[in-house]
Enzyme design. Structure first.
Site, PDB file in Angstrom:
ATOM      1  N   LYS A  26      83.514 113.178 -44.178  1.00 17.17           N
ATOM      2  CA  LYS A  26      84.550 113.996 -44.819  1.00 17.17           C
ATOM      3  C   LYS A  26      85.211 113.208 -45.930  1.00 17.17           C
ATOM      4  CE  LYS A  26      83.986 117.405 -42.044  1.00 17.17           C
ATOM      5  NZ  LYS A  26      83.517 118.704 -42.513  1.00 17.17           N
TER       6      LYS A  26
ATOM      7  N   ASN B 241      84.004 101.723 -48.564  1.00 25.03           N
ATOM      8  CA  ASN B 241      82.947 102.571 -48.016  1.00 25.03           C
ATOM      9  C   ASN B 241      81.624 101.845 -48.178  1.00 25.03           C
ATOM     10  OD1 ASN B 241      81.661 104.938 -46.967  1.00 25.03           O
ATOM     11  ND2 ASN B 241      81.074 105.486 -49.051  1.00 25.03           N
TER      12      ASN B 241
ATOM     13  N   HIS C 132      77.547 102.607 -48.722  1.00 27.90           N
ATOM     14  CA  HIS C 132      76.585 103.644 -49.094  1.00 27.90           C
ATOM     15  C   HIS C 132      75.192 103.026 -48.991  1.00 27.90           C
ATOM     16  CE1 HIS C 132      75.286 107.279 -51.150  1.00 27.90           C
ATOM     17  NE2 HIS C 132      74.466 106.521 -51.850  1.00 27.90           N
TER      18      HIS C 132
ATOM     19  N   ASP D 246      81.738 108.331 -54.399  1.00 28.17           N
ATOM     20  CA  ASP D 246      80.776 107.238 -54.627  1.00 28.17           C
ATOM     21  C   ASP D 246      80.917 106.547 -55.982  1.00 28.17           C
ATOM     22  OD1 ASP D 246      79.674 107.678 -52.163  1.00 28.17           O
ATOM     23  OD2 ASP D 246      78.000 108.888 -52.901  1.00 28.17           O
TER      24      ASP D 246
HETATM   25  C1  GRF Z   1      75.053 104.427 -42.985  1.00 32.28           C
HETATM   26  O1  GRF Z   1      73.772 104.571 -43.519  1.00 32.28           O
HETATM   27  C2  GRF Z   1      76.041 104.247 -44.108  1.00 32.28           C
HETATM   28  O2  GRF Z   1      75.516 103.598 -45.220  1.00 32.28           O
HETATM   29  C3  GRF Z   1      76.400 105.660 -44.464  1.00 32.28           C
HETATM   30  O3  GRF Z   1      76.388 106.354 -43.224  1.00 32.28           O
HETATM   31  C4  GRF Z   1      75.548 105.676 -42.307  1.00 32.28           C
HETATM   32  C5  GRF Z   1      76.357 105.389 -41.070  1.00 32.28           C
HETATM   33  O4  GRF Z   1      75.580 104.913 -40.012  1.00 32.28           O
HETATM   34  N1  GRF Z   1      77.645 105.732 -45.175  1.00 32.28           N
HETATM   35  P1  GRF Z   1      76.312 104.442 -38.677  1.00 32.28           P
HETATM   36  O5  GRF Z   1      77.086 105.614 -38.103  1.00 32.28           O
HETATM   37  O6  GRF Z   1      77.207 103.328 -39.025  1.00 32.28           O
HETATM   38  O7  GRF Z   1      75.204 104.006 -37.745  1.00 32.28           O
END
Ligand code: GRF
Length: 374
Positions: A90, A106, A108, A149
């Site tokens: 979200k 964050n 990504h 992002d």
């Molecule tokens: C990861 O690939 C992260 O880069 C993205 O969401 C995924 C989360 O995976 N933002 P997890 O829940 O931490 O296993």
């Protein structure tokens, strides 16, 4: 440092943060985990670690502004200083974002600015990476701003795409790197090794990460050092080691010797760089190398900012003193350093250099001196 983690899914990144807090990788603790999904694996992991959890979503708070306030209140009541989004599906509300400006990170799973934006999440990212035919992917940790992002990049790590890769195999390898990169970045951000300098310069200074960073740094160093090279008649014959002839190899030598190269970024453009390298002769001393600001960015204060950042980073690494080696005849540059509280410690001639070298040093615990604004 008290960290608040927001997650929607399995929570493997959350787990890596929890683990780093308990093994000393991060000096801090996860104070609260919030999920929009009451059945998220992330909530289970948090409970198992004895961390407070909350389920906050449009189910519990249908009105977006009310939800935003509830998230913000929960974070502030838990004394959260830094927010880490870890697979949070979200958007963070505007109130929370404003209250935690430049304090929300964050991760990504691709090298931003590529493969980001609306709809680019989960397996979609890895599918798009493979479909594009690119040879390199890898995670990005960035600051969260209101544009999806697009916040400033704090760290990245390259993961090669193999010809036999499926989105699933790629996700697995990228995720493994995420689990190392995210806690390391949170720690570096906390220690000031990665820093945001707001105000007129609005700059992020961070260690170089990927090949593209290195190539940009080489260009910045070569461009910046062309000025003294011309002024002091330095050529690649009389002084091939001069930074005006830097290349990937000579810049990478710094990291091979245990040093760090930092880039200053403004709106994703590198405006300068600086390197520090631990002295082999003197404990607690680090050498300042290649402080480079290309002509277009001079007189903006970026050089002072890079120097201050270098001192702060040396302190974070446990060093006490910074030393610089300059062309002795460069009076203007020597004054620049003196105004920033460096003192001359001596001069020396070297067979391989066509000029006398002046050494200057400074206690890194001293404040920046002139132009100190940070
Ligand atoms: C990861 O690939 C992260 O880069 C993205 O969401 C995924 C989360 O995976 N933002 P997890 O829940 O931490 O296993």
């Amino acid at each position: 440092m008290r960290i608040g983690v927001l997650a929607s899914g399995g929570g493997t990144n959350l787990q890596s943060i929890i683990d780093a807090c308990s093994n000393g990788g991060i000096s801090g603790e996860v104070a609260l985990v919030i999920s929009n999904n009451s059945t998220a694996g992330a909530l289970e992991r948090a409970k198992k670690a004895g961390i407070a959890t909350l389920h906050l979503s449009t189910v519990t708070h249908p009105e977006p502004a009310v939800l935003d306030r509830a998230v913000l209140e929960a974070l502030t009541e838990s004394g959260v200083e830094l927010i880490a989004l870890a697979g949070y599906m979200k958007k963070l509300g505007p109130m929370t974002l404003r209250a935690y400006r430049n304090k929300v990170l964050n991760i990504h799973p691709a090298l931003l600015p590529g493969f980001g934006g609306q709809g680019m999440y989960g397996m979609e990212v890895h599918r798009a990476v493979i479909a594009s035919g690119t040879k390199m992917t890898g995670p990005t940790v960035h600051l969260v701003t209101d544009a999806y992002d697009e916040g400033p990049i704090l760290s990245q790590e390259e993961v090669p795409v193999r010809p036999e890769d499926t989105p699933e195999s790629l996700q697995r390898r990228v995720l493994e790197v995420e689990h190392r990169l995210y806690p390391a970045t949170i720690s570096a951000f906390d220690r000031g090794i990665i820093a945001v300098y707001e105000g007129a310069l609005d700059t992020v200074i961070r260690p170089l990460c990927i090949t593209e960073d290195l190539d940009r740094a080489v260009t910045v160093i070569r461009t910046a050092f062309t000025t003294p090279a011309k002024q002091f008649h330095i050529t690649d014959e009389n002084c091939p080691s001069h930074p005006s002839f830097a290349d990937r190899t000579s810049v990478l030598e710094i990291t091979e010797k245990g040093g760090v190269i930092f880039g200053a970024y403004r709106n994703s453009v590198m405006t300068g760089c600086v390197a520090i390298e631990p002295s082999r002769e003197r404990r607690d001393t680090w050498h300042l190398e290649k402080l480079a600001v290309p002509p277009d960015n001079r007189l903006t204060g970026i050089g002072s900012l890079l120097l201050d950042h270098a001192c702060r980073a040396i302190r974070a690494y446990g060093g006490k003193s910074i030393s610089a080696a300059l062309i002795d005849a460069d009076g203007a540059l020597k004054s620049w350093y003196k105004r920033r509280r460096f003192t001359e410690t001596g001069t020396r001639n070297f067979d391989h250099l066509p000029f006398t070298v002046c050494f200057m040093s400074k206690d890194t615990r001293l404040s920046g001196g002139k132009n100190e604004r940070h």
